[in-house]
Design an enzyme around this catalytic site. Sequence first.
Site, short mmCIF file in Angstrom:
data_model
loop_
_atom_site.label_atom_id
_atom_site.label_comp_id
_atom_site.label_asym_id
_atom_site.label_seq_id
_atom_site.Cartn_x
_atom_site.Cartn_y
_atom_site.Cartn_z
N GLU A 73 52.60 -19.90 -96.83
CA GLU A 73 53.36 -20.47 -97.93
C GLU A 73 53.19 -21.99 -97.98
O GLU A 73 53.01 -22.57 -99.05
CB GLU A 73 54.85 -20.13 -97.80
CG GLU A 73 55.70 -20.71 -98.91
CD GLU A 73 57.18 -20.34 -98.80
OE1 GLU A 73 58.02 -21.24 -98.99
OE2 GLU A 73 57.47 -19.16 -98.51
N GLU A 86 67.63 -15.97 -99.43
CA GLU A 86 67.35 -17.40 -99.33
C GLU A 86 67.78 -18.13 -100.59
O GLU A 86 68.37 -19.23 -100.54
CB GLU A 86 65.85 -17.60 -99.09
CG GLU A 86 65.44 -19.05 -98.89
CD GLU A 86 63.94 -19.20 -98.71
OE1 GLU A 86 63.46 -20.36 -98.82
OE2 GLU A 86 63.24 -18.20 -98.47
N LYS A 105 51.50 -24.46 -100.92
CA LYS A 105 52.16 -25.64 -101.46
C LYS A 105 51.29 -26.89 -101.28
O LYS A 105 51.21 -27.73 -102.17
CB LYS A 105 53.52 -25.84 -100.80
CG LYS A 105 54.55 -24.76 -101.17
CD LYS A 105 55.83 -24.91 -100.38
CE LYS A 105 56.87 -23.87 -100.80
NZ LYS A 105 58.10 -23.95 -99.99
N LYS A 137 70.10 -20.75 -92.44
CA LYS A 137 68.77 -21.06 -92.95
C LYS A 137 68.34 -22.41 -92.41
O LYS A 137 69.17 -23.31 -92.24
CB LYS A 137 68.77 -21.09 -94.48
CG LYS A 137 67.44 -21.49 -95.11
CD LYS A 137 67.53 -21.57 -96.63
CE LYS A 137 66.22 -22.00 -97.23
NZ LYS A 137 66.28 -22.11 -98.71
N GLU A 152 61.21 -29.70 -108.80
CA GLU A 152 62.64 -29.48 -108.54
C GLU A 152 63.49 -30.70 -108.88
O GLU A 152 63.36 -31.75 -108.26
CB GLU A 152 62.85 -29.10 -107.07
CG GLU A 152 64.30 -28.77 -106.74
CD GLU A 152 64.45 -28.23 -105.33
OE1 GLU A 152 65.56 -28.36 -104.79
OE2 GLU A 152 63.48 -27.69 -104.78
#
Length: 288
Positions: free
Chosen positions: A273, A138, A277, A45, A94
Site C-alpha cells: 500500500e 479503519e 502511494k 489503530k 485529503e
Amino acid sequence: LADPQPPTTRAPVALARCDNAPDVAGWERLVEAALAEIAAGRLAKAVVSRRLRVAAADPFDLDRLMSALGELFPSCQLVHLRRDETSFVAATPERLLTQRGDEVEVDAIAGTVARAADPGRDAALAEALLASTKDRHEHDLVIEAVREALGHCADEIRVPPSPTIMQLRNAQHLWSPVRARLHPDSDVFRLAELLHPTPATNGEPRAAASAWLREAEPFERGWYTGAAGIVAPDLTGELWVLLRCARLREATADLYAGAGIVAGSDPLCEWQETEDKLAAMLTALRFA
C-alpha cells in the site's frame, strides 16, 4: 495502471533508490509492534510511515515538478513550501477542513486499494474495498474521531450512511465527507486544534498513538502529515493534510507514505500500500 506520462517534451529521468527507513524487514517489525499494541488494547489503530530517499543525476526543477503533479493528479490539492534551500511539495487528496461561515466540512479518508488498468478489475477492487471488514473498521475509527472532535464546537453533525470511493490515478480510498454547523466562537485554528492529527494519519486514541509513534518510527516526520492551507481575515479557511509528498534538496528527494494498522493488518500488504502511494510522487519526479 500503465505508467502515466504528462504532456512534456522532457524525457523521463532515472531515479536511484538510496535509502528506505525502515527497510522491508524493519517495516515488518514496526507493523508487528503496532499489532501488539492493538492486541494489548493500548491502541485501536496506528498509522505507521516510511521514508524513501531517491536521487537524480541533476537537481530537480520545481516548476516542472508542480506542472507534472497538476497533470497527473488534477483532483488533488498542490502545495509547495520552501525554507532555506529545501522545498516540500505535496499533491494531497485529503482536506483537514473547509470552513465557510458557520459550516464546516471534513474529509474522513481511510481504507485504500490500488487501481487496475482493466476497468472490470478496477471496479472489482473498489467493490472489495467497500466490502472489506478491516478497511471499513479503519474508516469508522476516523469518522468517530471526527465526530467526537466536532462535538466540542459544532451541532448538526452529518455523516453519510456509507462511504463512497475516491478514485485517484494510482489508488482508491474510502471517503466520507462529514459536515456540521459550527458554534459562534469557532474558527479555523480551533478546528485544526481539535481535528489534527486525525486517525487517518496518526492513530487512535490520538495521544497514545502519537506517543507510541514518536518512539517507534525510525525518523522524524517533519512536515509530512502536517497541515497547510489558506486562512481568511475572518479566521475561516481551508486546510489540507500534507500527504503524497516529498522533501527536496537539489538532486535528492525524501518521499513519505504511511499505512493504517488495525487488527488483521498484514505487514507485506501494508508495505505494498505504501509503494502504491509513493508511486504518485515518484512518477512526477521522473519528469522534473
